[in-house]
Motif scaffolding. Sequence first.
Motif, PDB file in Angstrom:
ATOM      1  N   SER A  46      22.382   7.453   9.507  1.00  0.00           N
ATOM      2  CA  SER A  46      20.980   7.574   9.143  1.00  0.00           C
ATOM      3  C   SER A  46      20.838   8.080   7.707  1.00  0.00           C
ATOM      4  O   SER A  46      21.200   9.216   7.388  1.00  0.00           O
ATOM      5  CB  SER A  46      20.272   8.530  10.108  1.00  0.00           C
ATOM      6  N   VAL A  47      20.356   7.202   6.825  1.00  0.00           N
ATOM      7  CA  VAL A  47      20.038   7.572   5.442  1.00  0.00           C
ATOM      8  C   VAL A  47      18.594   7.121   5.197  1.00  0.00           C
ATOM      9  O   VAL A  47      18.356   6.136   4.518  1.00  0.00           O
ATOM     10  CB  VAL A  47      21.013   6.935   4.435  1.00  0.00           C
ATOM     11  N   PRO A  48      17.635   7.820   5.796  1.00  0.00           N
ATOM     12  CA  PRO A  48      16.254   7.347   5.842  1.00  0.00           C
ATOM     13  C   PRO A  48      15.740   6.907   4.473  1.00  0.00           C
ATOM     14  O   PRO A  48      15.979   7.604   3.481  1.00  0.00           O
ATOM     15  CB  PRO A  48      15.491   8.567   6.342  1.00  0.00           C
ATOM     16  N   PRO A  49      15.057   5.743   4.449  1.00  0.00           N
ATOM     17  CA  PRO A  49      14.653   4.907   5.588  1.00  0.00           C
ATOM     18  C   PRO A  49      15.627   3.770   5.902  1.00  0.00           C
ATOM     19  O   PRO A  49      15.246   2.815   6.577  1.00  0.00           O
ATOM     20  CB  PRO A  49      13.304   4.358   5.120  1.00  0.00           C
ATOM     21  N   LEU A  50      16.890   3.848   5.428  1.00  0.00           N
ATOM     22  CA  LEU A  50      17.885   2.812   5.687  1.00  0.00           C
ATOM     23  C   LEU A  50      18.943   3.328   6.647  1.00  0.00           C
ATOM     24  O   LEU A  50      18.926   4.489   7.074  1.00  0.00           O
ATOM     25  CB  LEU A  50      18.534   2.351   4.375  1.00  0.00           C
ATOM     26  N   TRP A  51      19.900   2.442   6.966  1.00  0.00           N
ATOM     27  CA  TRP A  51      21.010   2.777   7.847  1.00  0.00           C
ATOM     28  C   TRP A  51      22.314   2.380   7.161  1.00  0.00           C
ATOM     29  O   TRP A  51      22.436   1.273   6.651  1.00  0.00           O
ATOM     30  CB  TRP A  51      20.882   2.040   9.186  1.00  0.00           C
ATOM     31  N   GLN A  52      23.256   3.311   7.140  1.00  0.00           N
ATOM     32  CA  GLN A  52      24.555   3.024   6.544  1.00  0.00           C
ATOM     33  C   GLN A  52      25.467   2.389   7.586  1.00  0.00           C
ATOM     34  O   GLN A  52      25.580   2.893   8.710  1.00  0.00           O
ATOM     35  CB  GLN A  52      25.198   4.310   6.018  1.00  0.00           C
TER      36      GLN A  52
ATOM     37  N   HIS B 298       8.351  11.842  -5.342  1.00  0.00           N
ATOM     38  CA  HIS B 298       7.265  10.871  -5.199  1.00  0.00           C
ATOM     39  C   HIS B 298       7.249  10.213  -3.817  1.00  0.00           C
ATOM     40  O   HIS B 298       6.251   9.599  -3.436  1.00  0.00           O
ATOM     41  CB  HIS B 298       7.372   9.794  -6.275  1.00  0.00           C
ATOM     42  N   THR B 299       8.356  10.315  -3.092  1.00  0.00           N
ATOM     43  CA  THR B 299       8.427   9.713  -1.755  1.00  0.00           C
ATOM     44  C   THR B 299       7.969  10.667  -0.664  1.00  0.00           C
ATOM     45  O   THR B 299       7.876  10.271   0.502  1.00  0.00           O
ATOM     46  CB  THR B 299       9.867   9.275  -1.432  1.00  0.00           C
ATOM     47  N   ARG B 300       7.688  11.905  -1.038  1.00  0.00           N
ATOM     48  CA  ARG B 300       7.407  12.929  -0.029  1.00  0.00           C
ATOM     49  C   ARG B 300       6.249  12.550   0.881  1.00  0.00           C
ATOM     50  O   ARG B 300       6.317  12.740   2.105  1.00  0.00           O
ATOM     51  CB  ARG B 300       7.117  14.250  -0.744  1.00  0.00           C
ATOM     52  N   SER B 301       5.208  11.985   0.307  1.00  0.00           N
ATOM     53  CA  SER B 301       3.999  11.717   1.109  1.00  0.00           C
ATOM     54  C   SER B 301       4.117  10.465   1.968  1.00  0.00           C
ATOM     55  O   SER B 301       3.235  10.209   2.794  1.00  0.00           O
ATOM     56  CB  SER B 301       2.777  11.606   0.192  1.00  0.00           C
ATOM     57  N   VAL B 302       5.167   9.661   1.787  1.00  0.00           N
ATOM     58  CA  VAL B 302       5.322   8.441   2.585  1.00  0.00           C
ATOM     59  C   VAL B 302       6.569   8.495   3.455  1.00  0.00           C
ATOM     60  O   VAL B 302       6.901   7.511   4.127  1.00  0.00           O
ATOM     61  CB  VAL B 302       5.364   7.179   1.686  1.00  0.00           C
ATOM     62  N   GLY B 303       7.252   9.607   3.471  1.00  0.00           N
ATOM     63  CA  GLY B 303       8.562   9.676   4.124  1.00  0.00           C
ATOM     64  C   GLY B 303       8.564   9.364   5.608  1.00  0.00           C
ATOM     65  O   GLY B 303       9.542   8.830   6.130  1.00  0.00           O
ATOM     66  N   ASP B 304       7.476   9.679   6.303  1.00  0.00           N
ATOM     67  CA  ASP B 304       7.448   9.467   7.752  1.00  0.00           C
ATOM     68  C   ASP B 304       6.967   8.068   8.152  1.00  0.00           C
ATOM     69  O   ASP B 304       7.059   7.693   9.321  1.00  0.00           O
ATOM     70  CB  ASP B 304       6.535  10.511   8.411  1.00  0.00           C
ATOM     71  N   VAL B 305       6.474   7.314   7.199  1.00  0.00           N
ATOM     72  CA  VAL B 305       5.870   6.014   7.502  1.00  0.00           C
ATOM     73  C   VAL B 305       6.888   5.035   8.083  1.00  0.00           C
ATOM     74  O   VAL B 305       6.571   4.235   8.971  1.00  0.00           O
ATOM     75  CB  VAL B 305       5.208   5.433   6.232  1.00  0.00           C
ATOM     76  N   PHE B 306       8.131   5.108   7.601  1.00  0.00           N
ATOM     77  CA  PHE B 306       9.104   4.080   7.965  1.00  0.00           C
ATOM     78  C   PHE B 306       9.683   4.262   9.358  1.00  0.00           C
ATOM     79  O   PHE B 306      10.472   3.426   9.810  1.00  0.00           O
ATOM     80  CB  PHE B 306      10.203   4.024   6.911  1.00  0.00           C
TER      81      PHE B 306
ATOM     82  N   ALA C  16       0.834  -1.208   0.000  1.00  0.00           N
ATOM     83  CA  ALA C  16       0.000   0.000   0.000  1.00  0.00           C
ATOM     84  C   ALA C  16       0.869   1.258   0.000  1.00  0.00           C
ATOM     85  O   ALA C  16       0.486   2.285  -0.580  1.00  0.00           O
ATOM     86  CB  ALA C  16      -0.935   0.001   1.204  1.00  0.00           C
ATOM     87  N   ILE C  17       2.032   1.196   0.638  1.00  0.00           N
ATOM     88  CA  ILE C  17       2.946   2.340   0.653  1.00  0.00           C
ATOM     89  C   ILE C  17       3.482   2.594  -0.748  1.00  0.00           C
ATOM     90  O   ILE C  17       3.487   3.722  -1.247  1.00  0.00           O
ATOM     91  CB  ILE C  17       4.096   2.091   1.641  1.00  0.00           C
ATOM     92  N   THR C  18       3.949   1.522  -1.398  1.00  0.00           N
ATOM     93  CA  THR C  18       4.431   1.660  -2.768  1.00  0.00           C
ATOM     94  C   THR C  18       3.319   2.153  -3.683  1.00  0.00           C
ATOM     95  O   THR C  18       3.546   2.981  -4.574  1.00  0.00           O
ATOM     96  CB  THR C  18       4.987   0.323  -3.266  1.00  0.00           C
ATOM     97  N   THR C  19       2.108   1.656  -3.491  1.00  0.00           N
ATOM     98  CA  THR C  19       0.989   2.056  -4.341  1.00  0.00           C
ATOM     99  C   THR C  19       0.712   3.544  -4.210  1.00  0.00           C
ATOM    100  O   THR C  19       0.381   4.213  -5.200  1.00  0.00           O
ATOM    101  CB  THR C  19      -0.259   1.233  -4.001  1.00  0.00           C
ATOM    102  N   ALA C  20       0.860   4.094  -3.023  1.00  0.00           N
ATOM    103  CA  ALA C  20       0.678   5.535  -2.841  1.00  0.00           C
ATOM    104  C   ALA C  20       1.721   6.315  -3.641  1.00  0.00           C
ATOM    105  O   ALA C  20       1.406   7.360  -4.231  1.00  0.00           O
ATOM    106  CB  ALA C  20       0.758   5.892  -1.360  1.00  0.00           C
ATOM    107  N   MET C  21       2.960   5.803  -3.688  1.00  0.00           N
ATOM    108  CA  MET C  21       3.994   6.473  -4.482  1.00  0.00           C
ATOM    109  C   MET C  21       3.715   6.365  -5.973  1.00  0.00           C
ATOM    110  O   MET C  21       3.873   7.338  -6.721  1.00  0.00           O
ATOM    111  CB  MET C  21       5.365   5.883  -4.155  1.00  0.00           C
ATOM    112  N   VAL C  22       3.313   5.187  -6.420  1.00  0.00           N
ATOM    113  CA  VAL C  22       3.000   5.013  -7.844  1.00  0.00           C
ATOM    114  C   VAL C  22       1.810   5.881  -8.235  1.00  0.00           C
ATOM    115  O   VAL C  22       1.781   6.485  -9.322  1.00  0.00           O
ATOM    116  CB  VAL C  22       2.747   3.525  -8.153  1.00  0.00           C
ATOM    117  N   HIS C  23       0.821   5.972  -7.358  1.00  0.00           N
ATOM    118  CA  HIS C  23      -0.316   6.862  -7.620  1.00  0.00           C
ATOM    119  C   HIS C  23       0.154   8.301  -7.783  1.00  0.00           C
ATOM    120  O   HIS C  23      -0.292   9.003  -8.704  1.00  0.00           O
ATOM    121  CB  HIS C  23      -1.324   6.769  -6.475  1.00  0.00           C
ATOM    122  N   ALA C  24       1.061   8.743  -6.915  1.00  0.00           N
ATOM    123  CA  ALA C  24       1.579  10.115  -7.020  1.00  0.00           C
ATOM    124  C   ALA C  24       2.257  10.335  -8.367  1.00  0.00           C
ATOM    125  O   ALA C  24       2.127  11.408  -8.971  1.00  0.00           O
ATOM    126  CB  ALA C  24       2.547  10.388  -5.871  1.00  0.00           C
TER     127      ALA C  24
END
Length: 379
Positions: free
Chosen positions: A361-367, A193-201, A15-23
């Motif tokens: 911190s390289v959101p949403p991953l870790w280096q 395109h990631t702006r609207s899901v950035g805080d989810v992770f 659903a998160i990816t789908t929100a990005m594809v929709h954007a």
Amino acid sequence: MTAKLLIAAGGGGDAITTAMVHAALHGEDAPALVLTYAWERLVVDPVPGPRRRTDFTGTEHVGDQVHLVTPRSAPVPPAGSLLPRLAADLRPALGLIDPYEGAVGLARQIVRAAEYCGADHVDIVDVGGDVAADGCEPTLRSPLGDALVVAACRRTGLPAAVHIAGPGLDSEVPEAVLLPRLEGPEFSLTAAHTRSVGDVFAWHPSEASALLVAAARGLRGVCGTRDAPDPVVLGPASAHVYRLPLSRALEINRLARALDGTTDLAQAEEASRSVCGFSEVARERERAGRQRATPGQARGGHSAPQDAATLYRRFVQWERHTAATGIQYATTRRFAEELGLSQEALPVLRRHLENSAPARSVPPLWQLRPEGRSARQEA
């Protein structure tokens, strides 16, 4: 209402990816309904298999087939679900799809959702690409949800297209196997395109969608996820989205063809056993049984001290060992599970990493920094 209709084919983080594809397809402010399974695996839901629509309270019913998830919805215990929280954080509305009536019942739900939206076509979205699996891939783990959506959409008669985002990012069908089955990319996701899901992770455990966000933001390198035979390499294709006509997806996906005409989940499981050699629902039941036998390990019940300095020293030891295998980046879920962090300990460690070791911190991953300052210097 008038809204775009999309289906997050695999459930969970799709659903998160789908929100990005929709954007990317329609603009993030365009009204949309994303249909998704409540099938969030044992890390979220201790009850194996997907949830029914009746497993939730507080959903909004649009007729007898369309149930909308809202921030006020809740799973009926002992089930768990992050969908109500996603409903609060994602811009598209979320609607539950229920696979317990097989492809036939799922098709009815999609038709009613299209009528509700006033939509004349359906966009199916899958992160990773197991929707384009033929069923023989040795690393395939969760093909059933995607294949059911494809089979159901064929029965609806509605025009539909499949959008595969981030080929190989779910560690199920390798990128090198998928790309020859696909044509050139439809478009590439970008940081915008990631702006609207950035805080989810900060709270959602999805790894494939997190990797897709990282790729869209330009990150490249070797990434470690949990429970995968090989690391994922973020490369030039990782932020691409590929489009398949529904007919082509059906040509590739033998399981989707076998699911045509199924009227309950047991029939769908049997089709999966026949085509793929396993039922992922049965595997979840077996795993849940093992976890009930060792509940402390299953739900992150590590008994070690949970102060920030101690947690950080444990993280550094894990980091050096993991980085020595060639992994440059890791998901939160990987180190949380491998360190056995409790739900209380994980945010303590995250805050410590963000405050005292921000380069990681390289959101949403870790280096990973195997040769960085010592734990004593940074703790």
